[in-house]
Enzyme design. Structure first.
Site, PDB file in Angstrom:
ATOM      1  N   ASP A  93       1.048  -1.026   0.565  1.00 47.89           N
ATOM      2  CA  ASP A  93       0.151  -0.269  -0.158  1.00 47.89           C
ATOM      3  C   ASP A  93       1.085   1.225   0.419  1.00 47.89           C
ATOM      4  O   ASP A  93       1.678   0.908   0.198  1.00 47.89           O
ATOM      5  CB  ASP A  93      -0.787   0.381   1.353  1.00 47.89           C
ATOM      6  CG  ASP A  93      -1.708   1.107   1.049  1.00 47.89           C
ATOM      7  OD1 ASP A  93      -2.877   0.777   1.875  1.00 47.89           O
ATOM      8  OD2 ASP A  93      -2.216   1.668   0.131  1.00 47.89           O
ATOM      9  N   SER A  94       0.337   2.969  -0.113  1.00 48.19           N
ATOM     10  CA  SER A  94       1.176   3.553  -0.570  1.00 48.19           C
ATOM     11  C   SER A  94       2.021   4.177   0.785  1.00 48.19           C
ATOM     12  O   SER A  94       3.030   5.400   0.885  1.00 48.19           O
ATOM     13  CB  SER A  94       0.604   4.334  -1.187  1.00 48.19           C
ATOM     14  OG  SER A  94      -0.625   4.490  -0.765  1.00 48.19           O
ATOM     15  N   GLY A  95       0.935   3.770   1.972  1.00 41.98           N
ATOM     16  CA  GLY A  95       1.331   4.469   3.112  1.00 41.98           C
ATOM     17  C   GLY A  95       0.284   5.168   3.523  1.00 41.98           C
ATOM     18  O   GLY A  95       0.886   5.846   4.842  1.00 41.98           O
ATOM     19  N   GLY A  96      -0.423   5.974   3.018  1.00 38.51           N
ATOM     20  CA  GLY A  96      -1.453   7.221   3.250  1.00 38.51           C
ATOM     21  C   GLY A  96      -2.029   6.099   4.486  1.00 38.51           C
ATOM     22  O   GLY A  96      -2.459   7.715   5.086  1.00 38.51           O
ATOM     23  N   PHE A  97      -2.840   5.539   3.799  1.00 29.97           N
ATOM     24  CA  PHE A  97      -4.145   4.901   4.538  1.00 29.97           C
ATOM     25  C   PHE A  97      -3.816   5.338   6.245  1.00 29.97           C
ATOM     26  O   PHE A  97      -4.156   5.983   7.231  1.00 29.97           O
ATOM     27  CB  PHE A  97      -4.517   3.469   4.685  1.00 29.97           C
ATOM     28  CG  PHE A  97      -5.437   3.025   5.022  1.00 29.97           C
ATOM     29  CD1 PHE A  97      -5.416   2.268   6.273  1.00 29.97           C
ATOM     30  CD2 PHE A  97      -7.151   3.140   5.294  1.00 29.97           C
ATOM     31  CE1 PHE A  97      -6.646   1.443   7.403  1.00 29.97           C
ATOM     32  CE2 PHE A  97      -7.997   3.105   5.942  1.00 29.97           C
ATOM     33  CZ  PHE A  97      -7.202   2.310   6.657  1.00 29.97           C
ATOM     34  N   ASP A 147      -3.113   8.333  -2.037  1.00 29.99           N
ATOM     35  CA  ASP A 147      -4.236   8.547  -2.216  1.00 29.99           C
ATOM     36  C   ASP A 147      -4.914   8.846  -0.798  1.00 29.99           C
ATOM     37  O   ASP A 147      -4.462   8.852   0.715  1.00 29.99           O
ATOM     38  CB  ASP A 147      -5.870   7.474  -2.411  1.00 29.99           C
ATOM     39  CG  ASP A 147      -5.074   6.459  -1.402  1.00 29.99           C
ATOM     40  OD1 ASP A 147      -4.626   5.984  -0.634  1.00 29.99           O
ATOM     41  OD2 ASP A 147      -5.825   5.882  -1.390  1.00 29.99           O
ATOM     42  N   GLN A 190     -11.864   7.087  -5.079  1.00 31.65           N
ATOM     43  CA  GLN A 190     -12.522   7.513  -3.863  1.00 31.65           C
ATOM     44  C   GLN A 190     -13.788   7.842  -4.549  1.00 31.65           C
ATOM     45  O   GLN A 190     -14.306   7.148  -5.548  1.00 31.65           O
ATOM     46  CB  GLN A 190     -11.274   8.423  -3.522  1.00 31.65           C
ATOM     47  CG  GLN A 190     -10.253   7.861  -2.761  1.00 31.65           C
ATOM     48  CD  GLN A 190     -10.028   7.489  -1.444  1.00 31.65           C
ATOM     49  OE1 GLN A 190     -10.942   6.679  -0.952  1.00 31.65           O
ATOM     50  NE2 GLN A 190      -9.093   6.290  -1.556  1.00 31.65           N
ATOM     51  N   GLY A 217     -11.735   3.858   0.366  1.00 35.48           N
ATOM     52  CA  GLY A 217     -12.756   4.214   1.162  1.00 35.48           C
ATOM     53  C   GLY A 217     -13.583   3.304   1.166  1.00 35.48           C
ATOM     54  O   GLY A 217     -14.874   4.750   1.764  1.00 35.48           O
ATOM     55  N   ASP A 267      -8.040  -8.165   0.444  1.00 31.74           N
ATOM     56  CA  ASP A 267      -6.555  -7.977   1.454  1.00 31.74           C
ATOM     57  C   ASP A 267      -7.458  -7.611   3.494  1.00 31.74           C
ATOM     58  O   ASP A 267      -8.579  -6.705   3.183  1.00 31.74           O
ATOM     59  CB  ASP A 267      -5.454  -6.919   1.628  1.00 31.74           C
ATOM     60  CG  ASP A 267      -5.998  -5.236   2.523  1.00 31.74           C
ATOM     61  OD1 ASP A 267      -6.567  -4.738   1.605  1.00 31.74           O
ATOM     62  OD2 ASP A 267      -5.699  -5.160   3.569  1.00 31.74           O
TER      63      ASP A 267
HETATM   64  C1  LIG Z   1      -9.744  -1.530   6.319  1.00 31.47           C
HETATM   65  N1  LIG Z   1     -10.443  -0.689   5.997  1.00 31.47           N
HETATM   66  C2  LIG Z   1      -9.866  -0.156   4.515  1.00 31.47           C
HETATM   67  N2  LIG Z   1      -8.772  -0.665   4.593  1.00 31.47           N
HETATM   68  C3  LIG Z   1      -8.062   0.237   4.021  1.00 31.47           C
HETATM   69  C4  LIG Z   1      -6.511   0.576   3.506  1.00 31.47           C
HETATM   70  C5  LIG Z   1      -5.667   0.150   3.590  1.00 31.47           C
HETATM   71  C6  LIG Z   1      -5.371  -1.284   2.994  1.00 31.47           C
HETATM   72  N3  LIG Z   1      -5.126  -2.504   4.232  1.00 31.47           N
HETATM   73  C7  LIG Z   1      -3.388  -2.074   3.478  1.00 31.47           C
HETATM   74  C8  LIG Z   1      -2.598  -2.275   4.606  1.00 31.47           C
HETATM   75  C9  LIG Z   1      -3.123  -1.114   5.879  1.00 31.47           C
HETATM   76  C10 LIG Z   1      -2.359  -1.556   7.290  1.00 31.47           C
HETATM   77  C11 LIG Z   1      -2.144  -2.731   8.283  1.00 31.47           C
HETATM   78  C12 LIG Z   1      -2.200  -4.029   6.989  1.00 31.47           C
HETATM   79  C13 LIG Z   1      -0.739  -3.809   6.333  1.00 31.47           C
HETATM   80  C14 LIG Z   1       0.016  -1.934   5.718  1.00 31.47           C
HETATM   81  C15 LIG Z   1      -0.847  -2.116   6.797  1.00 31.47           C
HETATM   82  C16 LIG Z   1      -0.932  -1.889   4.753  1.00 31.47           C
HETATM   83  C17 LIG Z   1      -2.366  -4.003   5.425  1.00 31.47           C
HETATM   84  C18 LIG Z   1      -6.919   1.816   2.611  1.00 31.47           C
HETATM   85  N4  LIG Z   1      -4.989   1.631   1.430  1.00 31.47           N
HETATM   86  C19 LIG Z   1      -5.539   2.843   0.745  1.00 31.47           C
HETATM   87  N5  LIG Z   1      -4.043   3.380  -0.018  1.00 31.47           N
HETATM   88  N6  LIG Z   1      -6.117   4.004  -0.050  1.00 31.47           N
HETATM   89  C20 LIG Z   1      -7.759   3.569   1.152  1.00 31.47           C
HETATM   90  O1  LIG Z   1      -8.896   4.236   0.161  1.00 31.47           O
HETATM   91  C21 LIG Z   1      -7.926   2.297   1.664  1.00 31.47           C
HETATM   92  C22 LIG Z   1      -8.851   1.946   2.017  1.00 31.47           C
HETATM   93  C23 LIG Z   1      -9.777   0.927   3.452  1.00 31.47           C
HETATM   94  N7  LIG Z   1     -10.384   0.194   3.969  1.00 31.47           N
END
Ligand SMILES: CNc1nc2c(CCNC[C@]34C[C@H]5C[C@H](C[C@H](C5)C3)C4)c3nc(N)[nH]c(=O)c3cc2[nH]1
Length: 373
Positions: A93-97, A147, A190, A217, A267
């Site tokens: 993932d990009s790290g933004g979340f 994002d 999004q 999102g 995931d």
């Molecule tokens: C739970 N609901 C949810 N997740 C989301 C994530 C993270 C996906 N998982 C990656 C991740 C996130 C954390 C925990 C693990 C390892 C690492 C750090 C990567 C999975 C999301 N990631 C991004 N870039 N954008 C989203 O809109 C988004 C929406 C989500 N809605």
């Protein structure tokens, strides 16, 4: 073997799709569940076990790895695959979340996100370009655009602002990623729970002709019905010859219903995190091994499972391990949960291939509803 990143749609059954992603490091059978790795490991598991359960791809963790041990250090050590001894595909993932959910002080503007590490408070800047650079240093096979994911409910104006920023960042990530034939950079749709914003985001990303598309999102606090409605609106706007990844989802029920609406990749931390908290996912539903009612139960979780954690240990023993906070408790329940998720995905893939997805989904759901287990 291939030096390209390609997706092949193999079969459809209603809205459900059976496909295959081919990459230099290996293939991914879709619909696919991607176990979540944090610092280059799937917690409480050996990666050989993760592979033996049928996992074709795992998630790396950009945010954690960039903070510790550092993306440049992982690159010097040969990249995440050599570092963690996982030679198969990795998605990052990009790290933004995480920045939005983990770190303390943070500022977001057109340039990107400025935040302080939750580990040592050091200041970091994450721009779209830096996020793609970090994912490249990790040698990730599927990279996600940077994002802005906002929690729901949210004001439509706020949803629109974040969606439009994410589109501009998608363009910048596409430019920064450039042309890497064996790898992919996915755009992230999004638009919150606003149908016209979801359509606008999907159509704009579609015109960027990316190698894959994530639906972001969602799973951010909205009811399952809202999430499913957004999928029914978004997926038809995405090209059918590209993979679709629903980020952060979900429970077995979420997965069944999202596959039916055209999602190929998932995931979720649920199976691994729940395993560490004493919760077992089974074909009969969820079992909380902390509950005293298991203290004298000699039965295994599922005597028909091929996973030793589900087949060979009594619920009484698992209850004892969980109550005693023994590491083996987390190990066995994580093993059981990932085995269950991957067996569910295999059953889903077979159901679609044989045109029996709807009947299979109904039968699986009835198994969960069986009640006292
Ligand atoms: C739970 N609901 C949810 N997740 C989301 C994530 C993270 C996906 N998982 C990656 C991740 C996130 C954390 C925990 C693990 C390892 C690492 C750090 C990567 C999975 C999301 N990631 C991004 N870039 N954008 C989203 O809109 C988004 C929406 C989500 N809605």
């Amino acid at each position: 073997m291939t030096d390209q990143f390609t997706f092949k749609l193999l079969a459809t059954d209603g809205g459900a799709r059976r496909g295959k992603i081919s990459m230099p490091r290996g293939n991914v059978r879709t619909p696919a569940f991607m176990p979540v790795g944090t610092g280059g490991t799937v917690k409480a598991m050996y990666l050989d076990q993760v592979r033996d359960l049928g996992s074709d791809i795992i998630l790396g963790n950009t945010y954690h790895l960039m903070l510790r041990p550092g993306a440049e250090r992982v690159a010097r050590l040969g990249g995440l695959h050599d570092f963690a001894r996982w030679p198969h595909p990795i998605l990052t993932d990009s790290g933004g979340f995480q920045v939005m959910s983990l770190s303390g002080l943070r500022k977001l503007d057109e340039r990107g996100v400025v935040f302080r590490s939750h580990i040592d408070g050091a200041k970091h800047e994450m721009s779209p370009e830096r996020s793609i650079e970090i994912q490249g240093l990790l040698d990730s096979d599927i990279q996600m655009q940077l994002d802005e994911c906002i929690a729901l409910p949210a004001e439509p104006a706020e949803v629109q602002r974040a969606m439009e920023l994410s589109l501009r960042w998608a363009e910048r990530c596409k430019t920064a990623f450039g042309d890497q034939p064996g790898k992919a950079m996915f755009g992230i749709v999004q638009g919150g729970d606003v149908p016209e914003l979801r359509v606008k985001s999907a159509q704009a990303l579609n015109s960027m002709d990316l190698k894959g598309y994530a639906v972001g999102g969602l799973a951010v606090g909205e009811p399952q019905a809202v999430m499913l409605d957004m999928l029914s609106i978004t997926c038809p706007e995405l090209p059918e010859n590209k993979p679709r990844y629903l980020m952060g989802v979900g429970t077995p029920d979420d997965i069944l219903k999202s596959v039916a609406r055209g999602i190929d990749m998932f995931d979720c931390v649920m199976p691994t995190r729940a395993g560490r908290h004493g919760l077992a996912y089974t074909r009969f539903g969820k079992i909380n091994l902390k509950n005293a009612r298991h203290a004298d139960d000699p039965r295994p979780l599922d005597e028909e499972s091929t996973c030793p954690a589900a087949r060979d240990y009594s619920r009484a023993y698992l209850h004892h391990l969980v109550r005693s906070n023994e590491a083996l408790g987390a190990m066995l329940l994580t093993w059981n949960n990932l085995a269950y998720y991957q067996s569910l995905m295999a059953e889903i893939r077979d159901g679609i291939a044989s045109g029996k997805f709807v009947d299979m989904a109904a039968r699986i759901s009835e198994g969960w509803a069986r009640g006292d287990i």
